[in-house]
Write a protein that holds these residues in place. Sequence first.
Motif, PDB file in Angstrom:
ATOM      1  N   ALA A 138       0.824  -1.021  -0.055  1.00  8.53           N
ATOM      2  CA  ALA A 138       0.093  -0.056  -0.057  1.00  8.53           C
ATOM      3  C   ALA A 138       0.960   1.193  -0.125  1.00  8.53           C
ATOM      4  N   GLU A 139       0.425   2.496  -0.180  1.00 10.30           N
ATOM      5  CA  GLU A 139       1.141   3.549  -0.430  1.00 10.30           C
ATOM      6  C   GLU A 139       1.755   3.906   1.078  1.00 10.30           C
ATOM      7  N   ASP A 140       1.236   3.774   2.117  1.00 10.93           N
ATOM      8  CA  ASP A 140       1.643   3.841   3.304  1.00 10.93           C
ATOM      9  C   ASP A 140       1.086   3.231   4.616  1.00 10.93           C
ATOM     10  N   TRP A 141       1.453   3.089   5.680  1.00 13.82           N
ATOM     11  CA  TRP A 141       1.011   2.267   6.665  1.00 13.82           C
ATOM     12  C   TRP A 141      -0.601   2.617   6.982  1.00 13.82           C
ATOM     13  N   SER A 142      -1.070   3.798   6.949  1.00 10.77           N
ATOM     14  CA  SER A 142      -2.507   4.241   7.373  1.00 10.77           C
ATOM     15  C   SER A 142      -3.181   3.882   6.243  1.00 10.77           C
ATOM     16  N   GLU A 143      -2.794   3.653   4.925  1.00 10.93           N
ATOM     17  CA  GLU A 143      -3.677   3.174   4.078  1.00 10.93           C
ATOM     18  C   GLU A 143      -3.795   1.828   4.155  1.00 10.93           C
ATOM     19  N   ARG A 144      -2.632   1.020   4.615  1.00 13.87           N
ATOM     20  CA  ARG A 144      -2.755  -0.320   4.673  1.00 13.87           C
ATOM     21  C   ARG A 144      -3.606  -0.745   5.699  1.00 13.87           C
ATOM     22  N   LEU A 145      -3.644   0.072   6.911  1.00  9.88           N
ATOM     23  CA  LEU A 145      -4.458  -0.268   7.983  1.00  9.88           C
ATOM     24  C   LEU A 145      -5.863   0.164   7.771  1.00  9.88           C
TER      25      LEU A 145
ATOM     26  N   ALA B  52      -9.292   7.092  -0.637  1.00  9.14           N
ATOM     27  CA  ALA B  52     -10.494   6.385  -0.234  1.00  9.14           C
ATOM     28  C   ALA B  52     -10.631   5.207  -1.121  1.00  9.14           C
ATOM     29  N   PRO B  53     -10.429   5.117  -2.611  1.00 10.38           N
ATOM     30  CA  PRO B  53     -10.565   3.909  -3.444  1.00 10.38           C
ATOM     31  C   PRO B  53      -9.943   2.723  -2.823  1.00 10.38           C
ATOM     32  N   LYS B  54      -8.517   3.067  -2.332  1.00  7.13           N
ATOM     33  CA  LYS B  54      -7.772   1.894  -1.832  1.00  7.13           C
ATOM     34  C   LYS B  54      -8.215   1.211  -0.831  1.00  7.13           C
ATOM     35  N   VAL B  55      -8.745   2.235   0.252  1.00  5.87           N
ATOM     36  CA  VAL B  55      -9.208   1.589   1.466  1.00  5.87           C
ATOM     37  C   VAL B  55     -10.610   0.956   1.183  1.00  5.87           C
TER      38      VAL B  55
END
Length: 773
Positions: free
Chosen positions: A94-101, A180-183
Amino acid sequence: MSRLNLAQSMWAQGIELTGGDRGLVAIVAVVALAALAIGYVLLREVLAAGQGTQKMQEIAKAVQEGAAAYLNRQFRTLGIFVVIVFALLFALPAEDWSERLGRSLFFIVGALFSAAIGYLGMWLSTRANVRVAAAANEGEGGREKAARVAFRTGGVVGMMTVGLGLFGAAIVVLAYAGAAPKVLEGFGFGAALLAMFMRVGGGIFTKAADVGADLVGKVEQNIPEDDPRNAATIADNVGDNVGDCAGMAADLFESYAVTLVAALILGTAAFGTQGLLFPLIVPAIGVVTAIIGVYITRTKPGESGLTAINRSFYISAIISAVLCTIAAFVYLPGTFAGLTGLAPERAAAEGSPAMIAAVAVIIGIVLAGVILWLTGYFTGTDYRPVKDVGKTSLTGAATVVLSGISVGFESAVYTALVIGAAVYGAFVLSGSTIVALFAIALAGCGLLTTVGVIVAMDTFGPVSDNAQGIAEMSGDVEGEGAKILTELDAVGNTTKAITKGIAIATAVLAATALFGSYKDAIDKALGGVAQGLGLSGSYEIIQPNLLVGLVIGAAVVFMFSGLAVNAVTRAAGAIVFEVRRQFRDNPGIMDGTTKPEYGKVVDICTRDSLRELATPGLLAVLAPIAVGFGLGVGPLAGYLAGAIATGTLMAVFLANSGGAWDNAKKLVEDGNHGGKGSDAHAATVIGDTVGDPFKDTAGPAINPLIKVMNLVSVLIAPAIVTLSIGESASPGVRAVIAVVAVLVIVGAVLVSKRRPTSIADDKASEDAASTTA
């Protein structure tokens, strides 16, 4: 920085929401909450209706307890899958940890929302059934009141479906803006995975009980469908709720969520900031029209319930089309230069975003209306296909089965052509591929503006069916009340078939849009390095490896369908032996002096349906992983194309052939071709029995299957690219992942195939011994 990392850093489009944008999303969230509030009002209205006699309430209580026990056990089983998938999602790039979480956390939110919708559908339908039966028995006005209670029960579930789906998407957009789309990929995946499991498990439960009850009760003992002397009757009524109500509610919720996910992913790439927000406006309008559709559904004296329901659907669809067109021209600009958040070369594109969006949404709404008519034609008792199937009952069960298969094959062609025309019509709205794919996603959003009424139509069916069952088992509803319930049950059969057709259409549009999202994910992951690595032609259909992927995708649909039907066969076999045993060991059951052991049949259905969940679930999740990591991104694209095309035809064939058999049986039971108890009736019962796992297990489960596979592909696409090119390339790791996935699938299928027919083998031995003695 490697070329791959440089390409990946170009993913983020830097979309930031202004105060006005956030205000718009907040309004959408408020509309979603309003849908939940309306749902609560409708729920109070349904629960305020009378519950009939004490005996009717006792039967309803048994159904409530059985359905709740099954879903509670199912959710405990599925909790294991949710935990495992949460960990795997967190491990993906993912782009960063927040997006991954966020992606992982909202996977759980999507799963919980899907489970909540399914549980609510079951909980309320098991309480509304007795109220519909009681309303039908009230004399004057009973018919209209019973129909209203049944439809508004579905209205509650419909409001909760659109409310939770829209609220979840709005919250993610507010929190993550351009990311948002990735999440939301996680949100949609959670909803789709739970829906697939609930569809498969509930479908196995309901059809095992239904088939077992019909074969022993109707065919062998020559007693009515819901005769209280049949030990499988309670399980059959439980199955209607956990399969048709809980399963379909979860299915339509995940269609709603997944279509939004695809629209937001493609909209961000196609229209920038407005593309991120407009897909939220469309379903918000759908909430308003769903409320209108539910409240205007009233059966006039002497009018068919189906006529009233169809009228409400078409009125709400027309209102949606008008309001969405106005919203498109008010919110979206007339040129691409007027869009914000686009690269200069994209802003210079020709065409009108407002016109493209408006026409795309209308295409989706029109598709819903056409599918409603087309499915009604092939499965309704007033039209030639079902009448022809009914006539073949005069020559035996074999001709009934053959004619039903013929109806399924023919209807699949017309439905697939109509859906294909809608997809193509949306695609040609723009010369830009990404805009054309966004138009397809918007067509899906347009179709789903009617989802509130669709869910109400679907829930109407099993609630009416259960109401008739309770009335027949209790013996407290006679005369005009019994005739009302028979009519509502017949209407419910048709509405269930219609909503299955529309659900298939939503699945295809969502899967096609997700197919575009998969391409978008690959293109972003590859960035500018694809040409230099010779990967630019990986989507060409003439490549043999892509054709191999296409064949595998088609084969997985067949394997999945076979597993589902075989699971019903095994479980139904166990029910047949158990019901036979009870009739044999307790002669007092037939003369009414001994009560059957209903709980044993419910336990068998629960156990057998839950043990069958793992294999189709593993197949859906691991097959695209095996193809993607083993053969590459091109063959995985072919795999998805094969699964979508074959899944469309297979789902329509299974649903409509089953629906035609079911209503052909109703025709005979209404007095045609000899009526109940005749040889023609026995022939149609066999046809209906064959069709039960077709239309209520395998067919509906294909809808979430193709979306789960598409979402898995979108999620793993960056990882496949990472392990395929650049400094991080690791063919060995790819091979290991693919081999492990294949081995798990093969092991699961072998275990499933070697599994005995539950207690059936032991019972067969007992029967043989008894006969010998």
